[in-house]
Design a protein around this motif. Structure first.
Motif, PDB file in Angstrom:
ATOM      1  N   UNK A   1       4.535-150.329  10.938  1.00  0.00           N
ATOM      2  CA  UNK A   1       4.581-150.137   9.470  1.00  0.00           C
ATOM      3  C   UNK A   1       3.220-150.232   8.800  1.00  0.00           C
ATOM      4  N   UNK A   2       2.367-151.134   9.300  1.00  0.00           N
ATOM      5  CA  UNK A   2       1.017-151.255   8.733  1.00  0.00           C
ATOM      6  C   UNK A   2       0.184-150.011   9.056  1.00  0.00           C
ATOM      7  N   UNK A   3       0.360-149.491  10.265  1.00  0.00           N
ATOM      8  CA  UNK A   3      -0.359-148.266  10.638  1.00  0.00           C
ATOM      9  C   UNK A   3       0.086-147.101   9.762  1.00  0.00           C
ATOM     10  N   UNK A   4       1.395-147.004   9.514  1.00  0.00           N
ATOM     11  CA  UNK A   4       1.895-145.946   8.625  1.00  0.00           C
ATOM     12  C   UNK A   4       1.270-146.059   7.238  1.00  0.00           C
ATOM     13  N   UNK A   5       1.162-147.280   6.735  1.00  0.00           N
ATOM     14  CA  UNK A   5       0.609-147.489   5.391  1.00  0.00           C
ATOM     15  C   UNK A   5      -0.849-147.059   5.324  1.00  0.00           C
ATOM     16  N   UNK A   6      -1.640-147.482   6.328  1.00  0.00           N
ATOM     17  CA  UNK A   6      -3.058-147.118   6.340  1.00  0.00           C
ATOM     18  C   UNK A   6      -3.245-145.602   6.454  1.00  0.00           C
ATOM     19  N   UNK A   7      -2.440-144.973   7.293  1.00  0.00           N
ATOM     20  CA  UNK A   7      -2.551-143.518   7.442  1.00  0.00           C
ATOM     21  C   UNK A   7      -2.151-142.801   6.160  1.00  0.00           C
ATOM     22  N   UNK A   8      -1.108-143.300   5.487  1.00  0.00           N
ATOM     23  CA  UNK A   8      -0.691-142.684   4.231  1.00  0.00           C
ATOM     24  C   UNK A   8      -1.784-142.809   3.173  1.00  0.00           C
ATOM     25  N   UNK A   9      -2.410-143.980   3.110  1.00  0.00           N
ATOM     26  CA  UNK A   9      -3.499-144.168   2.150  1.00  0.00           C
ATOM     27  C   UNK A   9      -4.660-143.226   2.457  1.00  0.00           C
ATOM     28  N   UNK A  10      -4.972-143.068   3.746  1.00  0.00           N
ATOM     29  CA  UNK A  10      -6.047-142.158   4.127  1.00  0.00           C
ATOM     30  C   UNK A  10      -5.738-140.720   3.760  1.00  0.00           C
ATOM     31  N   UNK A  11      -4.492-140.299   3.986  1.00  0.00           N
ATOM     32  CA  UNK A  11      -4.099-138.924   3.661  1.00  0.00           C
ATOM     33  C   UNK A  11      -4.142-138.694   2.156  1.00  0.00           C
TER      34      UNK A  11
ATOM     35  N   UNK B   1     -10.997-134.457  -1.554  1.00  0.00           N
ATOM     36  CA  UNK B   1     -11.505-133.193  -1.010  1.00  0.00           C
ATOM     37  C   UNK B   1     -11.592-132.111  -2.081  1.00  0.00           C
ATOM     38  N   UNK B   2     -10.777-132.230  -3.133  1.00  0.00           N
ATOM     39  CA  UNK B   2     -10.750-131.205  -4.173  1.00  0.00           C
ATOM     40  C   UNK B   2     -11.954-131.275  -5.106  1.00  0.00           C
ATOM     41  N   UNK B   3     -12.720-132.339  -5.050  1.00  0.00           N
ATOM     42  CA  UNK B   3     -13.887-132.451  -5.928  1.00  0.00           C
ATOM     43  C   UNK B   3     -15.213-132.384  -5.149  1.00  0.00           C
TER      44      UNK B   3
ATOM     45  N   UNK C   1       7.997-141.980   5.037  1.00  0.00           N
ATOM     46  CA  UNK C   1       6.761-141.404   5.565  1.00  0.00           C
ATOM     47  C   UNK C   1       6.917-139.898   5.746  1.00  0.00           C
ATOM     48  N   UNK C   2       8.083-139.478   6.194  1.00  0.00           N
ATOM     49  CA  UNK C   2       8.356-138.045   6.375  1.00  0.00           C
ATOM     50  C   UNK C   2       8.225-137.298   5.049  1.00  0.00           C
ATOM     51  N   UNK C   3       8.777-137.848   3.982  1.00  0.00           N
ATOM     52  CA  UNK C   3       8.716-137.185   2.670  1.00  0.00           C
ATOM     53  C   UNK C   3       7.272-137.104   2.177  1.00  0.00           C
ATOM     54  N   UNK C   4       6.524-138.201   2.324  1.00  0.00           N
ATOM     55  CA  UNK C   4       5.125-138.203   1.876  1.00  0.00           C
ATOM     56  C   UNK C   4       4.302-137.190   2.660  1.00  0.00           C
TER      57      UNK C   4
ATOM     58  N   UNK D   1       1.339-132.240   2.900  1.00  0.00           N
ATOM     59  CA  UNK D   1       1.033-131.050   3.695  1.00  0.00           C
ATOM     60  C   UNK D   1       0.693-129.883   2.780  1.00  0.00           C
ATOM     61  N   UNK D   2       1.311-129.876   1.593  1.00  0.00           N
ATOM     62  CA  UNK D   2       1.019-128.834   0.604  1.00  0.00           C
ATOM     63  C   UNK D   2      -0.447-128.861   0.172  1.00  0.00           C
ATOM     64  N   UNK D   3      -1.064-130.059   0.157  1.00  0.00           N
ATOM     65  CA  UNK D   3      -2.468-130.158  -0.235  1.00  0.00           C
ATOM     66  C   UNK D   3      -3.373-129.454   0.771  1.00  0.00           C
ATOM     67  N   UNK D   4      -2.929-129.393   2.036  1.00  0.00           N
ATOM     68  CA  UNK D   4      -3.704-128.654   3.018  1.00  0.00           C
ATOM     69  C   UNK D   4      -3.821-127.185   2.657  1.00  0.00           C
TER      70      UNK D   4
END
Length: 268
Positions: A17-27, A34-36, A150-153, A158-161
């Motif tokens: 769960x902690x790994x999921x949180x860190x990865x979500x924050x990174x994404x 990246x947009x700026x 996590x799947x929904x996020x 993915x749309x931002x890609x």
């Protein structure tokens, strides 16, 4: 894959769960940051961070589908991001700048470069039929079994890609000509060598139209622009073929990846 999960399966499961949180924050952070960006290499670097976060989430799904997708994403990322960095490096060698604000309408001036850039931009956003698509799809399917949130996020971001890949292509290859050329008398025998002169007084925050003064050492004009060389075309063609073929026929890789991952799943 080789050390953490086999040696510490209980710890990995506990920390998931902690790994999921860190990865979500990174994404989330990289998707907005990246947009700026105005540096081409930084845009691709941030997109690489996003793809590696996908890989980590797939590894911590602890099932064959997610692990297979993670390995496929690692392989596709090495080819696609490598090609994008190669294209940016080629552009920098020719014009000595990576600033997005200096470019525009390269589709007219550099059609070969633009074609390769469009292909790998599609691959970077995981377009179906290209190498990166199946890896991210398997990661999404694998994580659905562990965490619906996590799947929904992941699906949303993915749309931002698509957003930043198409924004980058549109800004660099389409639009108006931001490159200002000047024809001068020939000073030596190098037909297409050029230099870029930067106006240090330009202030981007004033939203002034920024230009690069590209000076040809010949009496050439827009019709004689530096496109990809034969060596660059050869390298990019090989990477393009790999990207397309493995996107259409990924079974060859999936078979060997699943054989390698069977022993790892015994720990979970």
């Amino acid at each position: 894959l080789k050390f953490l999960l086999p040696l510490f399966p209980n710890g990995a499961y506990f920390m998931a769960p902690h790994i999921y949180t860190l990865c979500m924050l990174g994404i989330i952070y990289c998707s907005f940051t990246i947009l700026r960006q105005i540096d081409l290499k930084k845009v691709i670097a941030y997109s690489s961070v996003i793809h590696m976060s996908y890989c980590i989430i797939g590894l911590f799904s602890f099932n064959m589908i997610g692990l297979t997708g993670s390995v496929l994403t690692m392989l596709s990322h090495g080819i696609i991001s490598g090609a994008l960095f190669f294209l940016v490096g080629s552009l920098y060698d020719k014009y000595h700048t990576r600033n997005i604000l200096y470019f525009g309408s390269l589709a007219i001036l550099m059609p070969i470069f633009t074609t390769f850039f469009l292909l790998f931009s599609f691959a970077n956003m995981s377009l179906p039929g290209l190498f990166s698509f199946l890896g991210e799809l398997l990661i999404l399917i694998g994580i659905l079994d562990k965490s619906v949130g996590v799947f929904i996020i992941l699906c949303v971001f993915t749309f931002f890609g698509v957003v930043y890949s198409m924004w980058l292509y549109n800004r660099v290859c389409l639009g108006n000509k931001n490159l200002k050329t000047e024809s001068i008398k020939m000073v030596n025998t190098e037909p297409f060598s050029l230099y870029c002169k930067y106006d240090l007084n330009i202030k981007p925050r004033l939203k002034q139209k920024m230009h690069v003064n590209v000076v040809f050492k010949s009496t050439s004009n827009y019709n004689k622009w530096q496109d990809c060389s034969f060596t660059e075309i050869s390298i990019l063609s090989i990477l393009s073929i790999i990207t397309i073929l493995l996107g259409l026929v990924p079974d060859v890789l999936i078979y060997w990846i699943e054989i390698a991952l069977i022993d790892l799943l015994k720990f979970f």
